[in-house]
Design a protein around this motif. Structure first.
Motif, PDB file in Angstrom:
ATOM      1  N   LYS A  94       8.923   4.333   3.877  1.00  0.00           N
ATOM      2  CA  LYS A  94       8.681   5.187   2.723  1.00  0.00           C
ATOM      3  C   LYS A  94       7.497   6.099   3.029  1.00  0.00           C
ATOM      4  CE  LYS A  94      10.407   4.821  -0.876  1.00  0.00           C
ATOM      5  NZ  LYS A  94      10.401   3.832  -1.966  1.00  0.00           N
ATOM      6  N   ARG A  95       7.723   7.384   2.866  1.00  0.00           N
ATOM      7  CA  ARG A  95       6.654   8.344   3.124  1.00  0.00           C
ATOM      8  C   ARG A  95       5.476   8.154   2.158  1.00  0.00           C
ATOM      9  NH1 ARG A  95      11.339  11.653   4.110  1.00  0.00           N
ATOM     10  NH2 ARG A  95      11.531  11.907   1.851  1.00  0.00           N
ATOM     11  N   GLY A  96       4.291   8.568   2.608  1.00  0.00           N
ATOM     12  CA  GLY A  96       3.148   8.680   1.719  1.00  0.00           C
ATOM     13  C   GLY A  96       3.222  10.002   0.968  1.00  0.00           C
ATOM     14  N   TYR A  97       2.109  10.345   0.302  1.00  0.00           N
ATOM     15  CA  TYR A  97       2.016  11.596  -0.458  1.00  0.00           C
ATOM     16  C   TYR A  97       0.871  12.433   0.093  1.00  0.00           C
ATOM     17  CZ  TYR A  97       4.997   9.350  -3.959  1.00  0.00           C
ATOM     18  OH  TYR A  97       6.040   8.722  -4.589  1.00  0.00           O
ATOM     19  N   LEU A  98       1.114  13.717   0.259  1.00  0.00           N
ATOM     20  CA  LEU A  98       0.088  14.659   0.686  1.00  0.00           C
ATOM     21  C   LEU A  98       0.055  15.815  -0.295  1.00  0.00           C
ATOM     22  CD1 LEU A  98      -1.952  15.963   2.621  1.00  0.00           C
ATOM     23  CD2 LEU A  98      -0.006  16.760   4.011  1.00  0.00           C
ATOM     24  N   PHE A  99      -1.110  16.025  -0.912  1.00  0.00           N
ATOM     25  CA  PHE A  99      -1.326  17.141  -1.824  1.00  0.00           C
ATOM     26  C   PHE A  99      -2.351  18.081  -1.208  1.00  0.00           C
ATOM     27  CE2 PHE A  99       0.062  13.598  -4.418  1.00  0.00           C
ATOM     28  CZ  PHE A  99       0.981  14.170  -5.276  1.00  0.00           C
ATOM     29  N   ILE A 100      -1.983  19.347  -1.069  1.00  0.00           N
ATOM     30  CA  ILE A 100      -2.904  20.379  -0.600  1.00  0.00           C
ATOM     31  C   ILE A 100      -3.194  21.286  -1.786  1.00  0.00           C
ATOM     32  CG2 ILE A 100      -3.252  22.309   0.982  1.00  0.00           C
ATOM     33  CD1 ILE A 100      -1.219  20.944   2.862  1.00  0.00           C
ATOM     34  N   ILE A 101      -4.466  21.396  -2.149  1.00  0.00           N
ATOM     35  CA  ILE A 101      -4.867  22.226  -3.287  1.00  0.00           C
ATOM     36  C   ILE A 101      -5.565  23.463  -2.726  1.00  0.00           C
ATOM     37  CG2 ILE A 101      -6.141  22.294  -5.451  1.00  0.00           C
ATOM     38  CD1 ILE A 101      -6.150  19.206  -5.369  1.00  0.00           C
ATOM     39  N   GLY A 102      -4.942  24.612  -2.897  1.00  0.00           N
ATOM     40  CA  GLY A 102      -5.492  25.822  -2.313  1.00  0.00           C
ATOM     41  C   GLY A 102      -4.992  27.062  -3.008  1.00  0.00           C
ATOM     42  N   ASP A 103      -5.391  28.222  -2.484  1.00  0.00           N
ATOM     43  CA  ASP A 103      -4.944  29.475  -3.099  1.00  0.00           C
ATOM     44  C   ASP A 103      -4.677  30.564  -2.063  1.00  0.00           C
ATOM     45  OD1 ASP A 103      -7.566  30.081  -2.355  1.00  0.00           O
ATOM     46  OD2 ASP A 103      -8.021  31.174  -4.204  1.00  0.00           O
ATOM     47  N   GLU A 104      -4.463  30.146  -0.800  1.00  0.00           N
ATOM     48  CA  GLU A 104      -4.213  31.134   0.239  1.00  0.00           C
ATOM     49  C   GLU A 104      -3.103  30.650   1.164  1.00  0.00           C
ATOM     50  OE1 GLU A 104      -7.603  33.311   1.760  1.00  0.00           O
ATOM     51  OE2 GLU A 104      -8.953  32.128   0.509  1.00  0.00           O
ATOM     52  N   ARG A 105      -2.775  31.455   2.162  1.00  0.00           N
ATOM     53  CA  ARG A 105      -1.750  31.103   3.135  1.00  0.00           C
ATOM     54  C   ARG A 105      -2.370  30.337   4.293  1.00  0.00           C
ATOM     55  NH1 ARG A 105       0.161  37.078   2.359  1.00  0.00           N
ATOM     56  NH2 ARG A 105      -1.677  37.431   3.634  1.00  0.00           N
ATOM     57  N   ALA A 106      -1.520  29.671   5.051  1.00  0.00           N
ATOM     58  CA  ALA A 106      -1.939  29.049   6.305  1.00  0.00           C
ATOM     59  C   ALA A 106      -1.826  30.072   7.432  1.00  0.00           C
ATOM     60  CB  ALA A 106      -1.062  27.841   6.609  1.00  0.00           C
ATOM     61  N   SER A 162       0.823  -1.209   0.000  1.00  0.00           N
ATOM     62  CA  SER A 162       0.000   0.000   0.000  1.00  0.00           C
ATOM     63  C   SER A 162       0.859   1.261   0.000  1.00  0.00           C
ATOM     64  CB  SER A 162      -0.924   0.003   1.220  1.00  0.00           C
ATOM     65  OG  SER A 162      -0.171   0.036   2.426  1.00  0.00           O
ATOM     66  N   VAL A 163       0.363   2.277  -0.702  1.00  0.00           N
ATOM     67  CA  VAL A 163       0.972   3.607  -0.704  1.00  0.00           C
ATOM     68  C   VAL A 163      -0.126   4.597  -0.337  1.00  0.00           C
ATOM     69  CG1 VAL A 163       2.081   5.407  -2.081  1.00  0.00           C
ATOM     70  CG2 VAL A 163       2.697   3.008  -2.443  1.00  0.00           C
ATOM     71  N   ALA A 164       0.086   5.327   0.755  1.00  0.00           N
ATOM     72  CA  ALA A 164      -0.912   6.292   1.240  1.00  0.00           C
ATOM     73  C   ALA A 164      -0.812   7.588   0.446  1.00  0.00           C
ATOM     74  CB  ALA A 164      -0.693   6.560   2.720  1.00  0.00           C
ATOM     75  N   ILE A 165      -1.951   8.026  -0.095  1.00  0.00           N
ATOM     76  CA  ILE A 165      -2.030   9.263  -0.871  1.00  0.00           C
ATOM     77  C   ILE A 165      -3.182  10.084  -0.310  1.00  0.00           C
ATOM     78  CG2 ILE A 165      -2.414  10.284  -3.150  1.00  0.00           C
ATOM     79  CD1 ILE A 165      -1.498   7.479  -4.282  1.00  0.00           C
ATOM     80  N   THR A 167       3.099  13.379 -10.565  1.00  0.00           N
ATOM     81  CA  THR A 167       3.965  13.676  -9.418  1.00  0.00           C
ATOM     82  C   THR A 167       4.258  12.403  -8.633  1.00  0.00           C
ATOM     83  OG1 THR A 167       3.061  15.920  -9.239  1.00  0.00           O
ATOM     84  CG2 THR A 167       4.201  15.043  -7.318  1.00  0.00           C
ATOM     85  N   ILE A 168       3.251  11.563  -8.459  1.00  0.00           N
ATOM     86  CA  ILE A 168       3.444  10.296  -7.756  1.00  0.00           C
ATOM     87  C   ILE A 168       4.324   9.360  -8.588  1.00  0.00           C
ATOM     88  CG2 ILE A 168       2.271   8.229  -6.901  1.00  0.00           C
ATOM     89  CD1 ILE A 168      -0.123  10.097  -6.240  1.00  0.00           C
ATOM     90  N   GLY A 169       4.072   9.305  -9.896  1.00  0.00           N
ATOM     91  CA  GLY A 169       4.905   8.473 -10.758  1.00  0.00           C
ATOM     92  C   GLY A 169       6.367   8.864 -10.700  1.00  0.00           C
ATOM     93  N   LEU A 170       6.641  10.166 -10.675  1.00  0.00           N
ATOM     94  CA  LEU A 170       8.010  10.647 -10.549  1.00  0.00           C
ATOM     95  C   LEU A 170       8.590  10.274  -9.186  1.00  0.00           C
ATOM     96  CD1 LEU A 170       7.572  14.229 -12.083  1.00  0.00           C
ATOM     97  CD2 LEU A 170       8.883  12.355 -13.090  1.00  0.00           C
ATOM     98  N   GLY A 171       7.776  10.451  -8.143  1.00  0.00           N
ATOM     99  CA  GLY A 171       8.234  10.152  -6.797  1.00  0.00           C
ATOM    100  C   GLY A 171       8.529   8.683  -6.586  1.00  0.00           C
ATOM    101  N   ARG A 209      -3.185   1.539 -14.276  1.00  0.00           N
ATOM    102  CA  ARG A 209      -2.937   0.919 -15.581  1.00  0.00           C
ATOM    103  C   ARG A 209      -1.510   1.174 -16.065  1.00  0.00           C
ATOM    104  NH1 ARG A 209      -8.066   2.921 -16.708  1.00  0.00           N
ATOM    105  NH2 ARG A 209      -7.253   4.535 -18.109  1.00  0.00           N
ATOM    106  N   LYS A 210      -0.976   2.329 -15.722  1.00  0.00           N
ATOM    107  CA  LYS A 210       0.386   2.642 -16.141  1.00  0.00           C
ATOM    108  C   LYS A 210       1.417   2.161 -15.121  1.00  0.00           C
ATOM    109  CE  LYS A 210      -0.623   4.562 -20.043  1.00  0.00           C
ATOM    110  NZ  LYS A 210      -0.190   3.943 -21.308  1.00  0.00           N
ATOM    111  N   GLY A 211       0.958   1.591 -14.023  1.00  0.00           N
ATOM    112  CA  GLY A 211       1.872   0.980 -13.081  1.00  0.00           C
ATOM    113  C   GLY A 211       2.695   1.947 -12.253  1.00  0.00           C
ATOM    114  N   TYR A 212       2.187   3.192 -12.069  1.00  0.00           N
ATOM    115  CA  TYR A 212       2.929   4.149 -11.246  1.00  0.00           C
ATOM    116  C   TYR A 212       2.992   3.671  -9.794  1.00  0.00           C
ATOM    117  CZ  TYR A 212       2.192   7.522 -15.080  1.00  0.00           C
ATOM    118  OH  TYR A 212       2.163   8.173 -16.289  1.00  0.00           O
ATOM    119  N   VAL A 213       1.874   3.118  -9.319  1.00  0.00           N
ATOM    120  CA  VAL A 213       1.766   2.600  -7.958  1.00  0.00           C
ATOM    121  C   VAL A 213       0.944   1.321  -8.026  1.00  0.00           C
ATOM    122  CG1 VAL A 213       0.987   3.046  -5.607  1.00  0.00           C
ATOM    123  CG2 VAL A 213       1.781   4.943  -6.998  1.00  0.00           C
ATOM    124  N   THR A 214       1.380   0.283  -7.334  1.00  0.00           N
ATOM    125  CA  THR A 214       0.661  -0.990  -7.373  1.00  0.00           C
ATOM    126  C   THR A 214      -0.609  -0.953  -6.535  1.00  0.00           C
ATOM    127  OG1 THR A 214       2.752  -2.149  -7.661  1.00  0.00           O
ATOM    128  CG2 THR A 214       0.869  -3.474  -6.977  1.00  0.00           C
TER     129      THR A 214
END
Length: 321
Positions: free
Chosen positions: A169-181, A59-62, A261-265, A92-97
């Motif tokens: 191995k770290r998982g992946y975290l994507f934050i989609i936003g347009d402001e500051r924290a 498993s890969v956590a995303i 991004t995940i495929g590259l990682g 299908r492209k096998g980036y992550v099983t």
């Protein structure tokens, strides 16, 4: 969580049914709901888990967290429509099983009724169901700041992922936003929204450093948002995340951007191979994605195992209110 297998046929059947009946893919929110759905309520949650199993042994956590304030409310609708492409590229492209994906939504804990929503790590069509339960509040405080730091606190302290705990191995975290924290994780907001008895505020930089020990963390600023291309916003996040800040010219390319991004990682592809894959699946986003990912490097070396601190005051520098 994370059992089952994604089926595009099941997704397409559900989509056809919604179109035939006029039902919304976001029926919970579009019906007027203004309280968090019980399945997405972060309060009292022990952990959201991404676990290995006989079905998914590697498993890969995303995690994909999106701002649902103001103009960002369109993001989950785009994600829902592009789910087949995201899962198709990963599988299908096998980036992550064995990808296991969690969706979450971020608001503003200073003023919103639903400032944080967190799904489960899923591998099958329950992903579509989770998206349909989000409240798209569209609020926010109007000051170029939202509660991203509260979401990162949850991801750091309330998720448990086998890719890290078993394989380093770290998982992946994507934050989609347009402001500051906001500059601090505030104890009163943590108590009210999540339920933890946090005694001291945690600086933003400290919680970012903490969550990055568990997840390769990216911030995506898409076109069409209120502050798309805003230099101050981009510089704010680059100061925290370095090259892992992605300025995206087209919101419709968000799923393809995440997948590549995940495929590259994972070292499954290089950028040219990933862009060729987009062409093969009929995506028109290759140019946008290529530009957005030009600064992102691949490779994810194993890291030392670490555990989430038992003391909720945190293992890193804190600051009293």
């Amino acid at each position: 969580m994370g059992s089952g297998t994604w089926s595009t046929d099941v997704y397409d059947a559900a989509d056809r049914y919604r179109r035939a009946t006029g039902a919304s893919a976001f029926a919970y929110s579009d019906s007027g709901a203004r309280t968090v759905h019980s399945a997405l309520d972060p309060r009292g949650v022990g952990t959201r888990e991404s676990r290995d199993s006989d079905e998914h042994p590697d498993s890969v956590a995303i995690a994909v967290l999106f701002d649902v304030t103001g103009s960002m409310g369109s993001v989950p609708r785009v994600l829902q429509q592009k789910l087949p492409q995201l899962l198709g590229l990963l599988l299908r492209k096998g980036y992550v099983t064995d990808p296991q994906i969690l969706f979450g939504a971020i608001g503003d804990a200073t003023c919103d009724r639903v400032p944080l929503q967190m799904g489960q790590f899923e591998s099958d069509n329950r992903l579509d169901e989770d998206l349909g339960r989000f409240v798209l509040e569209g609020g926010g405080g109007g000051q170029m700041t939202e509660s991203y730091e509260l979401a990162m606190y949850f991801m750091s302290r309330h998720t448990s992922i086998d890719c890290l705990e078993k394989r380093g191995k770290r998982g992946y975290l994507f934050i989609i936003g347009d402001e500051r924290a906001y500059p601090k994780v505030k104890p009163n907001e943590v108590r009210a929204v999540i339920g933890d008895p946090l005694r001291e505020a945690i600086t933003l930089r400290a919680i970012v450093e903490e969550v990055r020990r568990k997840y390769d963390t990216y911030y995506i600023l898409p076109a069409g948002s209120s502050y798309a291309g805003n230099t101050a916003i981009l510089d704010f996040w680059r100061d925290l995340l370095g090259q892992n800040v992605i300025a995206l010219d087209d919101l419709d390319a968000v799923c393809e951007t995440i997948a590549l991004t995940i495929g590259l990682g994972e070292d499954s592809i290089d950028l040219d191979e990933g862009l060729a894959d987009l062409g093969e699946v009929g995506s028109a986003s290759a140019s946008t994605v290529g530009k957005a990912l030009a600064r992102i490097g691949g490779g994810r070396a194993p890291i030392a195992h670490g555990s989430t601190p038992a003391d909720l005051a945190g293992p890193v520098s804190v600051e009293r209110l």
